[in-house]
Enzyme design. Sequence first.
Site, mmCIF file in Angstrom:
data_model
loop_
_atom_site.group_PDB
_atom_site.id
_atom_site.type_symbol
_atom_site.label_atom_id
_atom_site.label_comp_id
_atom_site.label_asym_id
_atom_site.label_seq_id
_atom_site.Cartn_x
_atom_site.Cartn_y
_atom_site.Cartn_z
ATOM 1 N N ASP A 48 -15.204 23.364 10.299
ATOM 2 C CA ASP A 48 -13.733 23.464 10.814
ATOM 3 C C ASP A 48 -13.836 23.887 12.379
ATOM 4 O O ASP A 48 -14.141 24.967 12.739
ATOM 5 C CB ASP A 48 -13.144 24.751 10.378
ATOM 6 C CG ASP A 48 -11.614 24.715 10.328
ATOM 7 O OD1 ASP A 48 -10.866 24.323 9.454
ATOM 8 O OD2 ASP A 48 -11.397 25.266 11.506
ATOM 9 N N TYR A 53 -9.971 24.415 20.631
ATOM 10 C CA TYR A 53 -11.214 25.157 20.680
ATOM 11 C C TYR A 53 -12.219 24.599 21.587
ATOM 12 O O TYR A 53 -12.910 25.214 22.414
ATOM 13 C CB TYR A 53 -11.886 25.306 19.318
ATOM 14 C CG TYR A 53 -11.184 25.505 18.127
ATOM 15 C CD1 TYR A 53 -10.031 26.444 18.221
ATOM 16 C CD2 TYR A 53 -11.997 25.576 16.998
ATOM 17 C CE1 TYR A 53 -9.540 26.695 16.974
ATOM 18 C CE2 TYR A 53 -11.449 25.856 15.997
ATOM 19 C CZ TYR A 53 -10.321 26.435 15.697
ATOM 20 O OH TYR A 53 -9.685 27.045 14.726
ATOM 21 N N LYS A 78 -8.002 19.724 14.230
ATOM 22 C CA LYS A 78 -6.793 19.751 14.342
ATOM 23 C C LYS A 78 -5.992 19.372 15.443
ATOM 24 O O LYS A 78 -6.633 19.337 16.640
ATOM 25 C CB LYS A 78 -6.591 21.328 14.201
ATOM 26 C CG LYS A 78 -7.261 22.037 13.150
ATOM 27 C CD LYS A 78 -7.065 23.627 13.005
ATOM 28 C CE LYS A 78 -7.978 24.216 12.208
ATOM 29 N NZ LYS A 78 -9.232 24.465 12.816
ATOM 30 N N HIS A 111 -1.863 21.989 13.947
ATOM 31 C CA HIS A 111 -2.441 23.430 14.363
ATOM 32 C C HIS A 111 -1.410 24.512 14.089
ATOM 33 O O HIS A 111 -1.696 25.385 13.673
ATOM 34 C CB HIS A 111 -3.038 23.332 15.648
ATOM 35 C CG HIS A 111 -3.958 24.221 15.753
ATOM 36 N ND1 HIS A 111 -5.187 24.091 16.461
ATOM 37 C CD2 HIS A 111 -4.267 25.701 15.189
ATOM 38 C CE1 HIS A 111 -6.119 25.143 16.385
ATOM 39 N NE2 HIS A 111 -5.363 26.048 15.780
#
Length: 293
Positions: A48, A53, A78, A111
């Site tokens: 994930d 990120y 996301k 997100h």
Amino acid sequence: MITDVPAVELNSGTSIPQLGLGVWQATNDETERAVLSAIDDAGYRHIDTAAAYGNEEGVGRALAATSVAREDLYVTTKLWNADQGFEPAQAAFDKSLSLLGLDYVDLYLIHWPLQNDERLLRTWDALEAIAESGRAKAIGVCNFEPHHLQLLVDRGGTLPAVDQVELHPHLTQHAIREVAGKHGIAVESWSPLGGTSNSGWGKASKPNTLLSDPVIAGIAERHGKSPAQVLIRWHLSNGLIVIPKSVNPERIAQNIDVFGFDLTDADLQEIATLDDGVRVGIHPDEMNLGAPE
Ligand code: A2P
């Protein structure tokens, strides 16, 4: 190596391994090593990540290096806030696929809902089009409160396959789980171990106390397991999809070694006393970071 993680059937007609590796707050290099160790050594099949990120490339490098076949892996990413809207979402999805080095993802998520319902609906239109193109096998959302889920229910069309929300024994999210359950939307837990004291996106109102909580420690001792294993088992026993983050190979292996024991009713009752509603992350209705004008 653990390879028998249960699968959860989604309303998309696909299924997701109930336990996966989260990689928030890991660099590309850390992520590459963690993902390879998770897949090749520990037996994870579900990863994930998220555009925000900044480590989709690291995930992609690990996916390219492992000998496990693509169809045996489950990859989620996301859409970041700045890319909400119909066309921006499609361009952002293309970029994520390219960084991951994939021609499809298993699950693509919005997100954060942000505070503009019209734009959110256009963004969902884009995800629906992406799913129709076959490049995301399922689509879903993160951090949706019941009122956000209702917006998509009222819209008609595809419902999210999952809602990924902050969820752990301090914040058990009953209202979201009830609404999601009513509409066949699976719930995924982020910060399942209680997160880190540096939660990054706003308001770390309380540092992680779950991993050192005496109730969790007592249960862990009774079962001969670690507090993290007790917490992960708690998510699984509650039918939740769980994605503990670690970049440490021993902890990565430990976190999937949770299928040889079960919590008792008494354990679950003790853990239920810990729900004080305190978050480690920002409340979704307050998150507007990076939102388009
Ligand atoms: P690390 O990556 O160094 O292992 P969450 O998934 O709730 O966000 O929690 C992640 C935090 O918990 C990270 O700081 C991670 O650090 C740590 N962590 C992950 N697995 C374990 C474990 N088995 N025992 C203790 N800490 C853990």
